[in-house]
Scaffold this motif. Structure first.
Motif, mmCIF file in Angstrom:
data_model
loop_
_atom_site.group_PDB
_atom_site.id
_atom_site.type_symbol
_atom_site.label_atom_id
_atom_site.label_comp_id
_atom_site.label_asym_id
_atom_site.label_seq_id
_atom_site.Cartn_x
_atom_site.Cartn_y
_atom_site.Cartn_z
ATOM 1 N N GLU A 54 0.832 -1.204 0.000
ATOM 2 C CA GLU A 54 0.000 0.000 0.000
ATOM 3 C C GLU A 54 0.865 1.252 0.000
ATOM 4 O OE1 GLU A 54 -2.787 -0.056 3.194
ATOM 5 O OE2 GLU A 54 -3.550 -2.030 2.649
ATOM 6 N N VAL A 55 0.377 2.255 -0.703
ATOM 7 C CA VAL A 55 1.063 3.552 -0.757
ATOM 8 C C VAL A 55 0.437 4.457 0.309
ATOM 9 C CG1 VAL A 55 1.546 5.544 -2.223
ATOM 10 C CG2 VAL A 55 1.439 3.245 -3.219
ATOM 11 N N PRO A 56 1.255 5.166 1.097
ATOM 12 C CA PRO A 56 0.692 6.049 2.119
ATOM 13 C C PRO A 56 -0.144 7.152 1.475
ATOM 14 C CG PRO A 56 3.072 5.870 2.359
ATOM 15 C CD PRO A 56 2.695 5.144 1.137
#
Length: 60
Positions: A54-56
């Motif tokens: 997941e990308v922040p």
């Protein structure tokens, strides 16, 4: 007829999660202050982080 009486269970000795030695009551569940401190260091430095793809989120 005689009645079957189960044997009492022996309490298991807890093992230190860091080094697997017997836990000491003062530092439970660890065996020593060293193992307790090492566990805290791993928490604080992200050693127990679960990897993810997941990308922040973008900061607002």
């Amino acid at each position: 007829m005689s009645e079957i009486v189960p044997l009492p269970k022996k309490p298991r000795k807890a093992a230190c999660p860091m080094c697997k030695r017997a836990a000491h009551a003062e530092f439970r569940p660890f065996c020593s202050a060293r193992c307790k401190d090492e566990d805290m260091r791993r928490w604080l430095t992200g050693g127990y982080r679960i990897p993810t793809d997941e990308v922040p989120d973008e900061p607002r």
